[in-house]
Design a protein around this motif. Structure first.
Motif, short mmCIF file in Angstrom:
data_model
loop_
_atom_site.label_atom_id
_atom_site.label_comp_id
_atom_site.label_asym_id
_atom_site.label_seq_id
_atom_site.Cartn_x
_atom_site.Cartn_y
_atom_site.Cartn_z
N MET B 1 0.65 -1.03 0.14
CA MET B 1 -0.23 -0.01 0.35
C MET B 1 0.80 1.18 -0.20
O MET B 1 2.02 1.30 1.00
N PRO B 2 0.98 1.96 -0.71
CA PRO B 2 1.14 3.46 -0.70
C PRO B 2 0.94 4.08 0.34
O PRO B 2 0.02 4.69 0.61
N VAL B 17 -10.52 4.39 -3.65
CA VAL B 17 -9.33 4.21 -2.42
C VAL B 17 -10.04 3.45 -1.19
O VAL B 17 -8.91 2.78 -0.43
N SER B 19 -11.74 1.24 -0.41
CA SER B 19 -12.13 0.59 -0.39
C SER B 19 -11.25 -0.31 -0.08
O SER B 19 -10.07 -1.09 0.21
N VAL B 20 -10.19 -0.32 -1.70
CA VAL B 20 -8.52 0.15 -1.53
C VAL B 20 -8.03 -0.19 -0.53
O VAL B 20 -7.30 -1.43 -0.27
N ALA B 21 -7.49 0.66 0.44
CA ALA B 21 -6.94 0.21 1.26
C ALA B 21 -7.39 -0.33 2.22
O ALA B 21 -6.74 -0.94 3.14
N ARG B 22 -8.49 -0.88 2.66
CA ARG B 22 -8.91 -2.13 3.52
C ARG B 22 -9.15 -3.90 2.46
O ARG B 22 -8.75 -4.35 3.67
N VAL B 23 -8.69 -3.29 1.48
CA VAL B 23 -8.31 -5.09 0.85
C VAL B 23 -7.99 -5.24 -0.37
O VAL B 23 -7.53 -6.03 -1.37
N GLY B 24 -6.72 -3.67 -0.34
CA GLY B 24 -6.33 -4.01 -1.58
C GLY B 24 -4.67 -4.75 -1.36
O GLY B 24 -3.52 -4.71 -2.22
N ASP B 25 -4.81 -5.87 -0.76
CA ASP B 25 -3.32 -6.87 -0.82
C ASP B 25 -4.63 -7.74 -0.92
O ASP B 25 -5.77 -8.93 -0.43
N TRP B 26 -3.41 -8.92 -1.41
CA TRP B 26 -3.67 -10.35 -1.63
C TRP B 26 -4.39 -11.05 -0.88
O TRP B 26 -5.80 -11.67 -1.20
N TRP B 27 -4.24 -10.58 0.51
CA TRP B 27 -4.09 -12.07 1.29
C TRP B 27 -5.80 -11.87 1.34
O TRP B 27 -6.49 -12.23 2.26
N ILE B 29 -8.32 -10.47 0.09
CA ILE B 29 -8.90 -10.83 -0.28
C ILE B 29 -9.08 -11.83 -0.21
O ILE B 29 -10.36 -12.33 -0.60
N LEU B 30 -8.18 -12.53 -0.45
CA LEU B 30 -8.84 -14.84 -0.35
C LEU B 30 -9.51 -15.09 1.24
O LEU B 30 -9.89 -15.82 1.00
#
Lengths: 166, 166
Positions: B1-2, B17, B19-27, B29-30
């Motif tokens: 995350m930047p 932004v 949303s992505v701040a909460r789920v913006g990584d691989w793990w 989402i999985l």
DNA sequence: CAGTATCCTGTCCGATACTG
DNA sequence: CAGTATCGGACAGGATACTG
């Protein structure tokens, strides 16, 4: 990205893993968001995102390599490229708008700052995921995830235990 | 995350932004994918994902902190927790299914390995994002993104230039 | 089983400088 | 303007060991 999650070979993987392998990081999603909005030039992305140029180069290259963006040289001298969405890139728009709706619903206490509108009338749209054939909203427990026709044994096992259907 | 993308304060941000701040990584989402499917215990996630326990602890804690999962102690001795979806976590399901449909369409040459089905009949569903009121599929150029009522100047500027509506 | 503690490596990412 | 090259710090993430 977890290095070994994709091995051994994408053909063994869940489609969500395949998707996330392409867009499972901050910058890729935000770049696609901007591309879906209409940005295409290097400095447009850079200005919009506040991203370091070196990182932007890397992420654009990755998106081009994965076939979501296409690099298009529109000037030879000086060399100028623009990055335009491919078909698969354009098809990412629903994911963006799903994320948008989710963020608006749960993380925007002060109200909605960005919305989807009808481009003709300007009227607000309310994004909802439905089944194309019947129009019924996709939600549990009426709908669920299951192994599909091309599922390998690993996937089949994963989705076998809970209420399998004939 | 930047690191600096979220500063100075989430109230200035685009909902994507957030949303992505909460789920913006691989793990994340999985993990949410698995939670939406019904997994809830630490070792269920670990087995399903092949994730290192230390990393799983970190990601679960982040998801709990962000309010997508709730930690529920179902046994005191020995201490046992399960991680169940909150309302905002459950509402993430459409994003998952959008990613699923996108992956199936573009990155599954051999066919669909995971699908959404009607839990009653077992019939395949075809996820499509539509406007709730009219049922029209959300796609460009008929629909587009625009600044909403709660937009701050920065957001407003961003979405002002191209074909603004009254 | 359900985690926590510690250590170590790779790489994400920004800062800076440079080029056509 | 549209990038590439290089460097360095922070942290993601795995391996291993340990605890109740």
């Amino acid at each position: 990205m977890p290095p070994n999650t994709l091995s051994p070979g994408p053909e063994q993987q869940c489609p969500i893993v395949r998707s996330v392998a392409r867009v499972g990081d901050w910058w890729s999603i935000l770049i696609l968001r901007d591309a879906c909005y209409g940005l295409s030039r290097f400095d447009e992305f850079q200005k919009s995102l506040g991203i370091a140029p070196t990182m932007l180069t890397r992420r654009l290259a990755a998106l081009v390599k994965d076939g979501l963006l296409q690099r298009w040289r529109y000037s030879e001298r000086p060399p100028r490229n623009e990055y335009v969405l491919t078909e698969s890139g354009r098809d990412f728009q629903p994911v963006i708008w799903s994320l948008l709706a989710w963020g608006n619903k749960h993380f925007a206490p002060e109200g909605e700052s960005v919305v989807v509108i009808d481009a003709e009338t300007g009227e607000r749209a309310d994004p909802v995921l439905v089944d194309r054939a019947t129009g019924r909203p996709l939600a549990r427990p009426a709908f669920r995830t299951a192994a599909g026709p091309a599922a390998n044994p690993r996937i089949r096992t994963r989705y076998a235990q809970k209420g399998a259907n004939p």
